[in-house]
Design an enzyme around this catalytic site. Structure first.
Site, PDB file in Angstrom:
ATOM      1  N   SER A   1      11.366   1.161  -9.142  1.00  0.00           N
ATOM      2  CA  SER A   1      11.739   0.739 -10.494  1.00  0.00           C
ATOM      3  C   SER A   1      12.368   1.885 -11.270  1.00  0.00           C
ATOM      4  O   SER A   1      13.042   1.659 -12.270  1.00  0.00           O
ATOM      5  CB  SER A   1      10.502   0.304 -11.274  1.00  0.00           C
ATOM      6  OG  SER A   1       9.771  -0.629 -10.567  1.00  0.00           O
TER       7      SER A   1
ATOM      8  N   HIS B   1      16.836  -3.069  -6.034  1.00  0.00           N
ATOM      9  CA  HIS B   1      15.759  -3.304  -7.004  1.00  0.00           C
ATOM     10  C   HIS B   1      15.652  -4.803  -7.292  1.00  0.00           C
ATOM     11  O   HIS B   1      16.412  -5.350  -8.089  1.00  0.00           O
ATOM     12  CB  HIS B   1      16.065  -2.503  -8.284  1.00  0.00           C
ATOM     13  CG  HIS B   1      15.016  -2.567  -9.331  1.00  0.00           C
ATOM     14  ND1 HIS B   1      15.265  -2.296 -10.656  1.00  0.00           N
ATOM     15  CD2 HIS B   1      13.698  -2.879  -9.270  1.00  0.00           C
ATOM     16  CE1 HIS B   1      14.155  -2.433 -11.348  1.00  0.00           C
ATOM     17  NE2 HIS B   1      13.194  -2.795 -10.538  1.00  0.00           N
TER      18      HIS B   1
ATOM     19  N   GLU C   1      19.308  -5.366  -8.699  1.00  0.00           N
ATOM     20  CA  GLU C   1      20.025  -4.211  -9.234  1.00  0.00           C
ATOM     21  C   GLU C   1      20.285  -3.281  -8.038  1.00  0.00           C
ATOM     22  O   GLU C   1      19.334  -2.779  -7.436  1.00  0.00           O
ATOM     23  CB  GLU C   1      19.130  -3.526 -10.290  1.00  0.00           C
ATOM     24  CG  GLU C   1      19.855  -2.644 -11.261  1.00  0.00           C
ATOM     25  CD  GLU C   1      18.910  -2.026 -12.303  1.00  0.00           C
ATOM     26  OE1 GLU C   1      17.689  -1.926 -12.062  1.00  0.00           O
ATOM     27  OE2 GLU C   1      19.419  -1.611 -13.359  1.00  0.00           O
TER      28      GLU C   1
ATOM     29  N   ASN D   1      15.494  -1.062 -16.597  1.00  0.00           N
ATOM     30  CA  ASN D   1      14.363  -0.461 -17.308  1.00  0.00           C
ATOM     31  C   ASN D   1      14.789   0.496 -18.416  1.00  0.00           C
ATOM     32  O   ASN D   1      14.027   0.740 -19.340  1.00  0.00           O
ATOM     33  CB  ASN D   1      13.432   0.230 -16.311  1.00  0.00           C
ATOM     34  CG  ASN D   1      12.579  -0.802 -15.602  1.00  0.00           C
ATOM     35  OD1 ASN D   1      12.058  -1.717 -16.233  1.00  0.00           O
ATOM     36  ND2 ASN D   1      12.457  -0.686 -14.292  1.00  0.00           N
TER      37      ASN D   1
HETATM   38  P1  NAD Z   1       1.728  -2.798  -5.088  1.00  0.00           P
HETATM   39  O1  NAD Z   1       0.756  -1.805  -5.550  1.00  0.00           O
HETATM   40  O2  NAD Z   1       1.457  -4.257  -5.326  1.00  0.00           O
HETATM   41  O3  NAD Z   1       1.939  -2.630  -3.495  1.00  0.00           O
HETATM   42  C1  NAD Z   1       2.209  -1.391  -2.899  1.00  0.00           C
HETATM   43  C2  NAD Z   1       1.802  -1.468  -1.429  1.00  0.00           C
HETATM   44  O4  NAD Z   1       2.255  -0.270  -0.795  1.00  0.00           O
HETATM   45  C3  NAD Z   1       0.286  -1.558  -1.207  1.00  0.00           C
HETATM   46  O5  NAD Z   1      -0.013  -2.689  -0.398  1.00  0.00           O
HETATM   47  C4  NAD Z   1      -0.040  -0.250  -0.462  1.00  0.00           C
HETATM   48  O6  NAD Z   1      -1.060  -0.395   0.507  1.00  0.00           O
HETATM   49  C5  NAD Z   1       1.305   0.050   0.204  1.00  0.00           C
HETATM   50  N1  NAD Z   1       1.462   1.445   0.639  1.00  0.00           N
HETATM   51  C6  NAD Z   1       1.042   2.572   0.029  1.00  0.00           C
HETATM   52  N2  NAD Z   1       1.366   3.663   0.783  1.00  0.00           N
HETATM   53  C7  NAD Z   1       2.027   3.182   1.870  1.00  0.00           C
HETATM   54  C8  NAD Z   1       2.613   3.802   3.024  1.00  0.00           C
HETATM   55  N3  NAD Z   1       2.574   5.119   3.199  1.00  0.00           N
HETATM   56  N4  NAD Z   1       3.175   3.021   3.959  1.00  0.00           N
HETATM   57  C9  NAD Z   1       3.204   1.674   3.800  1.00  0.00           C
HETATM   58  N5  NAD Z   1       2.653   1.025   2.737  1.00  0.00           N
HETATM   59  C10 NAD Z   1       2.086   1.780   1.793  1.00  0.00           C
HETATM   60  O7  NAD Z   1       3.133  -2.372  -5.703  1.00  0.00           O
HETATM   61  P2  NAD Z   1       4.368  -3.313  -6.148  1.00  0.00           P
HETATM   62  O8  NAD Z   1       4.149  -3.806  -7.535  1.00  0.00           O
HETATM   63  O9  NAD Z   1       4.662  -4.277  -5.047  1.00  0.00           O
HETATM   64  O10 NAD Z   1       5.533  -2.218  -6.253  1.00  0.00           O
HETATM   65  C11 NAD Z   1       6.184  -1.739  -5.108  1.00  0.00           C
HETATM   66  C12 NAD Z   1       7.485  -1.079  -5.509  1.00  0.00           C
HETATM   67  O11 NAD Z   1       8.306  -2.035  -6.176  1.00  0.00           O
HETATM   68  C13 NAD Z   1       7.330   0.079  -6.490  1.00  0.00           C
HETATM   69  O12 NAD Z   1       8.286   1.059  -6.204  1.00  0.00           O
HETATM   70  C14 NAD Z   1       7.609  -0.567  -7.838  1.00  0.00           C
HETATM   71  O13 NAD Z   1       8.096   0.342  -8.788  1.00  0.00           O
HETATM   72  C15 NAD Z   1       8.673  -1.562  -7.455  1.00  0.00           C
HETATM   73  N6  NAD Z   1       8.826  -2.714  -8.349  1.00  0.00           N
HETATM   74  C16 NAD Z   1       7.731  -3.375  -8.825  1.00  0.00           C
HETATM   75  C17 NAD Z   1       7.899  -4.492  -9.658  1.00  0.00           C
HETATM   76  C18 NAD Z   1       6.716  -5.279 -10.161  1.00  0.00           C
HETATM   77  O14 NAD Z   1       6.901  -6.098 -11.082  1.00  0.00           O
HETATM   78  N7  NAD Z   1       5.533  -5.114  -9.608  1.00  0.00           N
HETATM   79  C19 NAD Z   1       9.185  -4.919  -9.991  1.00  0.00           C
HETATM   80  C20 NAD Z   1      10.296  -4.233  -9.452  1.00  0.00           C
HETATM   81  C21 NAD Z   1      10.095  -3.129  -8.642  1.00  0.00           C
END
Ligand code: NAD
Length: 295
Positions: A118, A139, A151, A189
């Site tokens: 993000s 993104h 994005e 963002n």
């Molecule tokens: P989340 O916490 O729901 O999931 C993250 C996952 O990554 C977890 O299951 C964790 O076990 C796993 N993980 C951690 N270390 C790891 C590794 N070394 N190898 C493999 N897996 C690993 O997070 P999320 O909300 O899904 O966000 C993920 C990404 O997407 C982030 O970069 C976030 O900024 C981005 N993002 C999130 C949103 C949102 O609304 N949640 C929107 C757009 C972008």
């Protein structure tokens, strides 16, 4: 492209796997947590069931989509056949740099490495690899199967060819990609978070209450959701960390996070996921139980 690997099976990872598998790609989801992988498959199945119930897809489509998704806890096995990796692991700079170093060593030389970050710099992530021209931001928005926007963020070194490929791939997924350059917060963002921060300041300074602020933005600006409720949905910790990226990246005090936001995160009030933010939620859901936590 045939084989897509998604790193991280959380909120975003399962949605990204869902949309690729539904379009006929073979998808491998890699996560360090076997429980997260199990939960992701269950979530994809539940979301596909909902689409079957709404007659958007057939039961056979659902089964075929699920059959295209496999999971792995071992990164090497998960990426050895990948044409594209989409990293959607936890938003943490050190973790992303470590993952991209590993991906660069393990994935075939032609593989494109994309990140769903993000807010973390694509250029910084690309710099730890030997293939910075093939590193790009992809993104997706939450919930991925529903939201149209992708994005597409070009790092400093990302090539025209790789950018064009990812734009085209996003269209094949039925999404509307928008190409942007790699500066703090990208576009989404950079514009959204200062608005949310200003809404928190408006509350903090006592200009109006939670419901009033959200109502003004919903009814006055035709936003589907007020900024404070949206902040609760995104997670107040996530909002705070993105504001810090903007503040550090531009060095401009206009991005300084509101002290109320900082206090709420410190107190563990993270929004819908913790049960309370600006509103109070049913445990484990985004249903409001009580309107505002503040007046
Ligand atoms: P989340 O916490 O729901 O999931 C993250 C996952 O990554 C977890 O299951 C964790 O076990 C796993 N993980 C951690 N270390 C790891 C590794 N070394 N190898 C493999 N897996 C690993 O997070 P999320 O909300 O899904 O966000 C993920 C990404 O997407 C982030 O970069 C976030 O900024 C981005 N993002 C999130 C949103 C949102 O609304 N949640 C929107 C757009 C972008």
């Amino acid at each position: 492209m045939k084989n897509i690997t998604v790193i991280g099976a959380g909120t975003m990872g399962n949605g990204i796997a869902h949309v690729f598998a539904q379009q006929g790609y073979q998808v491998t989801i890699v996560d360090v947590s076997a429980a997260a992988l199990e939960k992701a498959l269950a979530t994809v199945a539940r979301n596909l069931d909902r689409m079957v119930a709404k007659e958007k897809i057939t039961a056979a489509d659902k089964d075929q989509t699920l059959a295209r998704i496999t999971t792995a806890t071992d990164m090497q096995a998960g990426v050895s056949q990948a044409d594209l990796v989409v990293e959607a692991a936890t938003e943490n700079v050190a973790l992303k740099l470590k993952i991209f170093k590993q991906l660069d060593e393990l994935a075939p030389p032609a593989t494109i490495l994309a990140t769903n970050t993000s807010s973390i710099s694509i250029t910084q992530i690309a710099a730890v690899t030997q293939r910075p021209t093939q590193v790009i931001g992809m993104h997706f928005m939450n919930p991925v199967p529903v939201m149209k926007l992708v994005e597409v963020i070009r790092g400093y070194a990302t090539s025209d060819a790789v950018t064009a490929q990812i734009m085209e791939l996003s269209r094949l997924l039925g999404k509307a990609p928008v190409e942007v350059n790699d500066y703090p917060g990208f576009v989404a963002n950079r514009i959204l978070m200062p608005m949310i921060n200003e809404a928190v300041y408006t509350l903090f300074e006592g200009v109006a209450g939670v419901t009033e602020i959200d109502t003004v933005m919903k009814l006055g600006m035709a936003h589907p959701m007020g900024p404070l409720q949206l902040a609760d949905f995104i997670g107040l910790d996530v909002c705070l960390s993105i504001l810090r990226v903007l503040h550090n990246g531009f060095g401009n005090p206009k991005y300084a996070p509101c002290p109320l936001l900082v206090n709420m995160v410190t107190a563990g009030k993270l929004g819908a996921k913790s049960g309370e933010g600006f509103y109070v939620y049913q445990p484990g859901s985004k249903e409001l139980v009580v309107a505002p936590g503040f007046v």
